[in-house]
Design a protein around this motif. Sequence first.
Motif, PDB file in Angstrom:
ATOM      1  N   GLY A 159      -3.512   4.943  -2.909  1.00 24.74           N
ATOM      2  CA  GLY A 159      -3.315   3.517  -2.668  1.00 24.74           C
ATOM      3  C   GLY A 159      -1.873   3.062  -2.621  1.00 24.74           C
ATOM      4  O   GLY A 159      -1.614   1.867  -2.459  1.00 24.74           O
ATOM      5  N   ASP A 195      -1.575   0.132  -0.172  1.00 30.75           N
ATOM      6  CA  ASP A 195      -2.484   0.200   0.975  1.00 30.75           C
ATOM      7  C   ASP A 195      -2.974  -1.191   1.360  1.00 30.75           C
ATOM      8  O   ASP A 195      -3.113  -2.081   0.498  1.00 30.75           O
ATOM      9  CB  ASP A 195      -3.695   1.074   0.647  1.00 30.75           C
ATOM     10  CG  ASP A 195      -3.370   2.555   0.691  1.00 30.75           C
ATOM     11  OD1 ASP A 195      -2.209   2.908   0.993  1.00 30.75           O
ATOM     12  OD2 ASP A 195      -4.280   3.362   0.401  1.00 30.75           O
ATOM     13  N   GLU A 196      -3.221  -1.347   2.639  1.00 34.42           N
ATOM     14  CA  GLU A 196      -3.739  -2.620   3.127  1.00 34.42           C
ATOM     15  C   GLU A 196      -5.077  -2.904   2.444  1.00 34.42           C
ATOM     16  O   GLU A 196      -5.893  -2.005   2.222  1.00 34.42           O
ATOM     17  CB  GLU A 196      -3.926  -2.552   4.642  1.00 34.42           C
ATOM     18  CG  GLU A 196      -3.700  -3.854   5.340  1.00 34.42           C
ATOM     19  CD  GLU A 196      -3.410  -3.690   6.825  1.00 34.42           C
ATOM     20  OE1 GLU A 196      -3.132  -4.707   7.465  1.00 34.42           O
ATOM     21  OE2 GLU A 196      -3.459  -2.556   7.323  1.00 34.42           O
ATOM     22  N   GLY A 197      -5.277  -4.150   2.081  1.00 35.41           N
ATOM     23  CA  GLY A 197      -6.515  -4.541   1.407  1.00 35.41           C
ATOM     24  C   GLY A 197      -6.376  -4.645  -0.092  1.00 35.41           C
ATOM     25  O   GLY A 197      -7.229  -5.262  -0.752  1.00 35.41           O
ATOM     26  N   ILE A 198      -5.341  -4.045  -0.665  1.00 37.68           N
ATOM     27  CA  ILE A 198      -5.089  -4.179  -2.101  1.00 37.68           C
ATOM     28  C   ILE A 198      -4.376  -5.504  -2.352  1.00 37.68           C
ATOM     29  O   ILE A 198      -3.406  -5.838  -1.659  1.00 37.68           O
ATOM     30  CB  ILE A 198      -4.244  -2.999  -2.630  1.00 37.68           C
ATOM     31  CG1 ILE A 198      -5.011  -1.691  -2.505  1.00 37.68           C
ATOM     32  CG2 ILE A 198      -3.825  -3.234  -4.075  1.00 37.68           C
ATOM     33  CD1 ILE A 198      -4.203  -0.463  -2.872  1.00 37.68           C
ATOM     34  N   ASP A 199      -4.846  -6.263  -3.320  1.00 37.95           N
ATOM     35  CA  ASP A 199      -4.244  -7.553  -3.665  1.00 37.95           C
ATOM     36  C   ASP A 199      -2.996  -7.304  -4.507  1.00 37.95           C
ATOM     37  O   ASP A 199      -3.075  -7.089  -5.713  1.00 37.95           O
ATOM     38  CB  ASP A 199      -5.262  -8.410  -4.432  1.00 37.95           C
ATOM     39  CG  ASP A 199      -4.760  -9.819  -4.707  1.00 37.95           C
ATOM     40  OD1 ASP A 199      -3.528 -10.039  -4.693  1.00 37.95           O
ATOM     41  OD2 ASP A 199      -5.605 -10.704  -4.965  1.00 37.95           O
ATOM     42  N   ARG A 200      -1.847  -7.323  -3.851  1.00 30.53           N
ATOM     43  CA  ARG A 200      -0.588  -7.021  -4.539  1.00 30.53           C
ATOM     44  C   ARG A 200      -0.332  -7.976  -5.699  1.00 30.53           C
ATOM     45  O   ARG A 200       0.141  -7.566  -6.762  1.00 30.53           O
ATOM     46  CB  ARG A 200       0.556  -7.058  -3.530  1.00 30.53           C
ATOM     47  CG  ARG A 200       1.923  -6.520  -4.014  1.00 30.53           C
ATOM     48  CD  ARG A 200       2.819  -7.571  -4.615  1.00 30.53           C
ATOM     49  NE  ARG A 200       2.804  -8.830  -3.943  1.00 30.53           N
ATOM     50  CZ  ARG A 200       3.430  -9.124  -2.793  1.00 30.53           C
ATOM     51  NH1 ARG A 200       4.162  -8.219  -2.216  1.00 30.53           N
ATOM     52  NH2 ARG A 200       3.316 -10.328  -2.255  1.00 30.53           N
ATOM     53  N   ARG A 248       3.161  -7.588   6.905  1.00 39.23           N
ATOM     54  CA  ARG A 248       2.458  -6.628   6.041  1.00 39.23           C
ATOM     55  C   ARG A 248       3.285  -6.314   4.795  1.00 39.23           C
ATOM     56  O   ARG A 248       2.758  -6.253   3.668  1.00 39.23           O
ATOM     57  CB  ARG A 248       2.189  -5.346   6.843  1.00 39.23           C
ATOM     58  CG  ARG A 248       1.769  -4.137   6.024  1.00 39.23           C
ATOM     59  CD  ARG A 248       0.297  -4.149   5.630  1.00 39.23           C
ATOM     60  NE  ARG A 248       0.059  -3.205   4.544  1.00 39.23           N
ATOM     61  CZ  ARG A 248       0.065  -1.873   4.653  1.00 39.23           C
ATOM     62  NH1 ARG A 248       0.305  -1.308   5.821  1.00 39.23           N
ATOM     63  NH2 ARG A 248      -0.178  -1.117   3.588  1.00 39.23           N
ATOM     64  N   SER A 279       2.329  -6.553   0.819  1.00 31.57           N
ATOM     65  CA  SER A 279       1.937  -5.289   0.191  1.00 31.57           C
ATOM     66  C   SER A 279       3.050  -4.529  -0.518  1.00 31.57           C
ATOM     67  O   SER A 279       2.774  -3.536  -1.199  1.00 31.57           O
ATOM     68  CB  SER A 279       1.325  -4.356   1.256  1.00 31.57           C
ATOM     69  OG  SER A 279       0.183  -4.944   1.840  1.00 31.57           O
ATOM     70  N   HIS A 308      -8.754  -1.784  -8.817  1.00 30.59           N
ATOM     71  CA  HIS A 308      -8.759  -2.728  -7.699  1.00 30.59           C
ATOM     72  C   HIS A 308      -9.201  -2.079  -6.394  1.00 30.59           C
ATOM     73  O   HIS A 308      -9.142  -2.706  -5.340  1.00 30.59           O
ATOM     74  CB  HIS A 308      -7.353  -3.325  -7.521  1.00 30.59           C
ATOM     75  CG  HIS A 308      -6.987  -4.345  -8.556  1.00 30.59           C
ATOM     76  ND1 HIS A 308      -6.613  -4.002  -9.838  1.00 30.59           N
ATOM     77  CD2 HIS A 308      -6.957  -5.699  -8.511  1.00 30.59           C
ATOM     78  CE1 HIS A 308      -6.345  -5.100 -10.530  1.00 30.59           C
ATOM     79  NE2 HIS A 308      -6.551  -6.133  -9.750  1.00 30.59           N
TER      80      HIS A 308
END
Length: 369
Positions: A265, A287-292, A335, A339, A368
């Motif tokens: 991730g 990684d895209e989709g992870i809530d930073r 992005r 991220s 997550h």
Amino acid sequence: MMRLNVPLTGAEELAAVAEVLESGYLTQGPRAAEFERLVSEYVGVPHAFATSSATTGLHLALHAAGVRAGDEVIIPDFSFPATANAVIQQGATPVFVDIDLDTFNMDPALIGAAVTERTRAIMPVHAFGLPADMDAINAEAARIGVPVIEDAACALGGTYRGRQAGALGTAGVFSFHPRKIITTGEGGLITTSDDALAERVAVLRTHGAVRGSHYMSFVDAGYNYRLSDVHAAIGVAQMAKLDAIMAGRRALAATYGEALAGVAGVAAPHVPEGTEHAYQSYVVLLDEGIDRNAVIDAMRAAEIETTLGTYSMHLQPYFRDRFGIADEQLPQATRAHASALTLPLYPQLAESDVLRVVETLARVLESHA
């Protein structure tokens, strides 16, 4: 709480400031001149001018380079807003270019499409201490006949093909904010090998004045962008520690890289061949989709300070309202804004601290997923 950054200061800085206070010479003077000499020798350029901040340094460099109201300056979108603010303060317009997501630096392949008849400078940013692809950027600048001003705020000690950041363009500008490689509390510095530009900077930095035998003549409408000897004395003491600071940062960055290799991730920083990273910040890409932002909150709950990488400027209210740039025009910077994650890095950390950060991050990312 493990801090994101802690300046490496001690008795040497206290003694240096005390010496200045006792001298009674508190404004720009001999300590500022010594600091300028030390940095110019380190960077490998003949001229250095200490300024009150990197932001004022950028503004001063742009003015001295001939950027005027109505002109355009090409900059990366992914940077602290001071990069664009300096352009706007000169009455010019920032033209935002997308980044290479591997390096977080301006993508030179996109510069050509951003050039117009009003382009007067290119100002790359060495993101987080990693020098940009300066051969390609300088080639574009030469093609259109404009100067290159390096926003090297984070990059003291970074190198590109054997040359120091700050010696890679027409001029470079460093920051000495407490989060940077070395600190003066607040402060900046312009470096250049261009004699004519140096002459302009020297005049503009101090009210547009040229000193004569008895008094000054004011030959331009300049600025008061000087660095005091109080701040410069701290910088002189810090320069004596620079090699140790760089070695410590790079050793810890290597530990991070090895430890992160098996963590799902997250991608560690990429350093292109021929480039040395200064690691002002250690910034990873989730990684895209992870809530930073949720990751930042979870790390804080575990007593570890983290933060975003930096800002995609077109997303900030002022720039969004003024320029109205769609995210689709700057997809990589958009992005990165969502991220990129900055992890703690400073020489006082132990290897065990870095491993604790990575172990905690791995647990957080797993929860997550």
